[in-house]
Motif scaffolding. Structure first.
Motif, short mmCIF file in Angstrom:
data_model
loop_
_atom_site.label_atom_id
_atom_site.label_comp_id
_atom_site.label_asym_id
_atom_site.label_seq_id
_atom_site.Cartn_x
_atom_site.Cartn_y
_atom_site.Cartn_z
N GLY A 20 0.82 -1.21 0.00
CA GLY A 20 0.00 0.00 0.00
C GLY A 20 0.85 1.25 0.00
O GLY A 20 2.00 1.23 -0.47
N VAL A 21 0.29 2.33 0.52
CA VAL A 21 0.98 3.62 0.57
C VAL A 21 0.91 4.17 1.99
O VAL A 21 0.03 3.80 2.77
CB VAL A 21 0.36 4.64 -0.42
N ALA A 22 1.85 5.07 2.31
CA ALA A 22 1.86 5.77 3.60
C ALA A 22 2.34 7.19 3.35
O ALA A 22 3.17 7.44 2.48
CB ALA A 22 2.76 5.05 4.61
N PHE A 23 1.82 8.12 4.17
CA PHE A 23 2.10 9.54 3.93
C PHE A 23 2.04 10.30 5.25
O PHE A 23 1.19 10.03 6.09
CB PHE A 23 1.07 10.11 2.94
N ALA A 24 2.97 11.26 5.41
CA ALA A 24 3.01 12.08 6.62
C ALA A 24 3.28 13.54 6.30
O ALA A 24 3.94 14.24 7.06
CB ALA A 24 4.07 11.55 7.58
N GLY A 25 2.77 14.02 5.16
CA GLY A 25 2.97 15.43 4.81
C GLY A 25 4.43 15.72 4.53
O GLY A 25 5.08 15.04 3.72
N ASP A 26 4.97 16.72 5.21
CA ASP A 26 6.38 17.09 5.02
C ASP A 26 7.27 16.51 6.12
O ASP A 26 8.41 16.95 6.30
CB ASP A 26 6.53 18.61 4.97
N ARG A 27 6.79 15.49 6.85
CA ARG A 27 7.57 14.90 7.94
C ARG A 27 8.22 13.58 7.53
O ARG A 27 8.85 12.92 8.37
CB ARG A 27 6.66 14.67 9.16
N ARG A 28 8.05 13.16 6.32
CA ARG A 28 8.57 11.90 5.80
C ARG A 28 7.95 10.70 6.53
O ARG A 28 7.32 10.84 7.57
CB ARG A 28 10.10 11.81 5.91
N ILE A 29 8.16 9.52 5.98
CA ILE A 29 7.76 8.27 6.61
C ILE A 29 9.04 7.52 7.00
O ILE A 29 9.90 7.26 6.16
CB ILE A 29 6.92 7.39 5.67
N ALA A 30 9.16 7.20 8.29
CA ALA A 30 10.35 6.50 8.78
C ALA A 30 10.19 4.99 8.68
O ALA A 30 11.16 4.27 8.37
CB ALA A 30 10.64 6.89 10.23
N SER A 31 8.97 4.48 8.95
CA SER A 31 8.75 3.04 8.88
C SER A 31 7.27 2.74 8.72
O SER A 31 6.41 3.56 9.05
CB SER A 31 9.28 2.34 10.14
N VAL A 32 7.00 1.55 8.21
CA VAL A 32 5.63 1.07 8.05
C VAL A 32 5.57 -0.35 8.62
O VAL A 32 6.46 -1.17 8.36
CB VAL A 32 5.19 1.07 6.58
N GLU A 33 4.54 -0.63 9.39
CA GLU A 33 4.34 -1.95 9.96
C GLU A 33 2.95 -2.47 9.56
O GLU A 33 2.02 -1.68 9.40
CB GLU A 33 4.43 -1.90 11.49
N TYR A 34 2.87 -3.80 9.45
CA TYR A 34 1.58 -4.39 9.14
C TYR A 34 1.28 -5.49 10.14
O TYR A 34 2.18 -6.03 10.81
CB TYR A 34 1.54 -4.92 7.71
N SER A 35 0.02 -5.83 10.27
CA SER A 35 -0.43 -6.85 11.22
C SER A 35 -1.39 -7.80 10.52
O SER A 35 -2.15 -7.39 9.64
CB SER A 35 -1.13 -6.19 12.41
N ILE A 36 -1.35 -9.07 10.93
CA ILE A 36 -2.29 -10.05 10.38
C ILE A 36 -3.32 -10.47 11.42
O ILE A 36 -4.17 -11.33 11.16
CB ILE A 36 -1.56 -11.29 9.82
N ASP A 37 -3.24 -9.87 12.63
CA ASP A 37 -4.17 -10.22 13.70
C ASP A 37 -4.90 -9.00 14.25
O ASP A 37 -5.21 -8.91 15.43
CB ASP A 37 -3.46 -10.97 14.82
N GLY A 38 -5.18 -8.03 13.36
CA GLY A 38 -5.97 -6.87 13.76
C GLY A 38 -5.23 -5.87 14.62
O GLY A 38 -5.86 -5.00 15.23
N GLY A 39 -3.88 -5.96 14.70
CA GLY A 39 -3.11 -4.98 15.45
C GLY A 39 -2.57 -5.48 16.77
O GLY A 39 -1.98 -4.70 17.54
N GLN A 40 -2.70 -6.76 17.08
CA GLN A 40 -2.14 -7.30 18.32
C GLN A 40 -0.62 -7.44 18.22
O GLN A 40 0.10 -7.17 19.19
CB GLN A 40 -2.78 -8.65 18.65
N THR A 41 -0.15 -7.86 17.06
CA THR A 41 1.29 -7.94 16.81
C THR A 41 1.60 -7.26 15.48
O THR A 41 0.73 -7.17 14.60
CB THR A 41 1.77 -9.41 16.77
#
Length: 514
Positions: free
Chosen positions: A424-445
């Motif tokens: 997918g995509v990620a965006f933080a305006g003019d603050r850049r994106i440092a990292s992206v994380e994904y979860s397969i259990d709804g956000g528990q891990t």
């Protein structure tokens, strides 16, 4: 044919012709289109608590639905008035008079100018119309005279159709239904219907969008790193985008400046060019929404223009005004940053009409509402200023919140245990994106995703990872991002109103049987 039916048909013919002529005048001469003003006022008056659910339910079609209802309502009013006039002439048994009908049309015009237009937010006699008082009032006067002439012409036909049922009436009025229809079909104005309809269809078609394309290029369904111009989202307050003549257009810079400026497009292009990839995000974008796009913009640094004008002490804000009547205020400090500029080109080509030709603001870090299109005026002021959307309850700061989105796999899609990709995509305006994380259990891990380097500090990033699932069943996927300042994306779910949506994008998938 009964008298009432004849009167209604005559009124409908006159009203329809006037409305069609109004459409043609809107796209050729800039004549005010009353249904358009009605639709814009409807949106301006929608309560804030109702705005978001309407947009969520209807999307872009909300504006066109309001426009359609405005057309129907306006025509209903014209038909009702014309019906009353035609019926009165038929009942009076007097010789029909075009002059009297013209006076009737002028009376309606005067009511529109003194009551209708102020209620629609453009002032007494349309003092705030984009084309000015004389052009706007003159065009509307001509249209209402046309309406009166047609009533004066067709009302006698309605009378004659009624009299035709009585053998004792004068034969000169025995025209009947066919004669009435022949009279209307013969109107020269109907030759313009095709042009008006074609222009309307082109305007609507220009707004259609979709996305495709990246490991990023191989992932089907992932957004293109550079959004094609034709697929870049568009939002505006007007029903129809302004058509600006570049030969007569000027950018005026005034207010608290030493030297007011009036610059042509050629003047701006002669200055040192500034070019940058910048992502635009609409403040009304929902969690996981598509009102976001990335493009290469070319223009001139705003700080250079303000330096030429010489900003005086005490200045606080810079007010941007556009040809469509839109305005917004931005802190002076933000406008003096080197990355803030005014763009006249998009993805290597001249700025398209739907994206603000000939000039639009590009202010990295802000939502799109702070980056107006069709710029005509920049005013430096020493006070606070609330623009079009700010006055209606949207945030004045409008700083982009960190967001992320899952493009693939699709919601409720079926995927194999191995070999699938999440991206997918990620965006933080003019603050850049440092990292992206994904979860397969709804956000528990959470698991770290791979990112493609951003095209600039002001753009989204494409992210992805191999999606290996431990067993068959249903999974809830989620994504979150961390900006360059170390702040994680806000997990709290919030609606777009008033300062942009927040919360993690989540979707459900099921595994396929082996």
């Amino acid at each position: 044919m009964k008298r009432a039916q004849s009167a209604i048909l005559a009124a409908t013919c006159a009203t329809l012709t006037m409305v069609l002529a109004m459409f043609v005048g809107r796209f050729t001469l800039g004549t005010p289109l009353i249904p358009e003003l009605i639709a814009q006022q409807i949106f301006a008056l929608v309560p804030l608590w109702l705005f978001t659910p309407i947009i969520r339910l209807l999307g872009f079609w909300a504006k066109w639905l309001a426009f359609a209802l405005a057309i129907v309502g306006y025509m209903a009013g014209g038909i009702a008035l014309g019906w009353g006039y035609a019926g009165w002439r038929a009942r009076s048994q007097r010789v029909p008079s075009i002059a009297m009908a013209c006076l009737f049309g002028m009376a309606i015009w005067f009511a529109v100018m003194t009551v209708g237009l102020p209620l629609l937010g453009v002032g007494f006699f349309g003092v705030r119309l984009r084309g000015g008082v004389w052009a706007g009032s003159g065009g509307l006067l001509a249209l209402h005279l046309l309406y009166g002439v047609l009533l004066g012409w067709l009302a006698p036909v309605a009378m004659a159709a009624d009299r035709a049922q009585q053998p004792s009436q004068a034969a000169s009025f025995r025209l009947g239904r066919r004669a009435l229809l022949r009279s209307f079909v013969g109107l020269p104005m109907l030759g313009l219907v095709t042009a008006a309809a074609a222009q309307l269809c082109l305007t609507v078609a220009a707004r259609l969008a979709s996305a495709s394309g990246l490991m990023f290029e191989a992932v089907k369904g992932l957004a293109s790193e550079i959004t094609p111009t034709a697929k870049f989202y568009t939002i505006s307050i007007a029903m129809f985008d302004p058509s600006v003549n570049p030969r007569t257009w000027r950018l005026k810079i005034h207010g608290l400046v030493e030297k007011p400026l009036s610059l042509t497009l050629d003047d701006l292009k002669a200055m040192p060019a500034y070019e940058a990839y910048v992502t635009f995000l609409c403040i009304s974008n929902e969690i996981g929404g598509r009102l976001i796009g990335n493009a290469l913009w070319t223009g001139v640094a705003l700080q250079d223009l303000l330096a030429m004008a010489g900003v005086k002490e005490g200045a606080r804000k810079v007010v941007f005004r556009a040809d469509d009547g839109y305005s917004t205020g931005v802190p002076l400090e933000r406008c003096l940053r080197p990355q803030t500029f005014l763009a006249y080109a998009m993805n290597g080509d001249a700025l398209p009409r739907e994206h603000g030709f000939p000039l639009r603001a590009v202010i990295p870090g802000y939502y799109g509402m702070k980056q107006p299109k069709w710029l005509t005026e920049i005013e430096v002021v020493d006070h606070d200023y609330l623009g079009y959307w700010e006055e209606r309850g949207w945030a004045d700061e409008a700083v982009v919140k960190t967001m992320s989105r899952i493009d693939v796999p699709p919601h409720r899609g079926r995927v194999p245990l191995t070999g699938e990709v999440i991206a997918g995509v990620a965006f933080a305006g003019d603050r850049r994106i440092a990292s992206v994380e994904y979860s397969i259990d709804g956000g528990q891990t959470w698991r770290e995703a791979q990112m493609k380097p951003a095209l600039s500090p002001y753009t989204w990033v494409l992210w992805g990872a191999n999606l290996d699932l431990p067993h068959e069943g249903e999974y809830v996927l989620a994504v979150r991002a961390t900006d360059g300042q170390g702040h994680k994306q806000d997990a709290r779910v919030a609606e777009p109103l008033p300062d942009g949506a927040s919360g993690y994008h989540k979707l459900r998938i099921k595994t396929t049987h082996a």
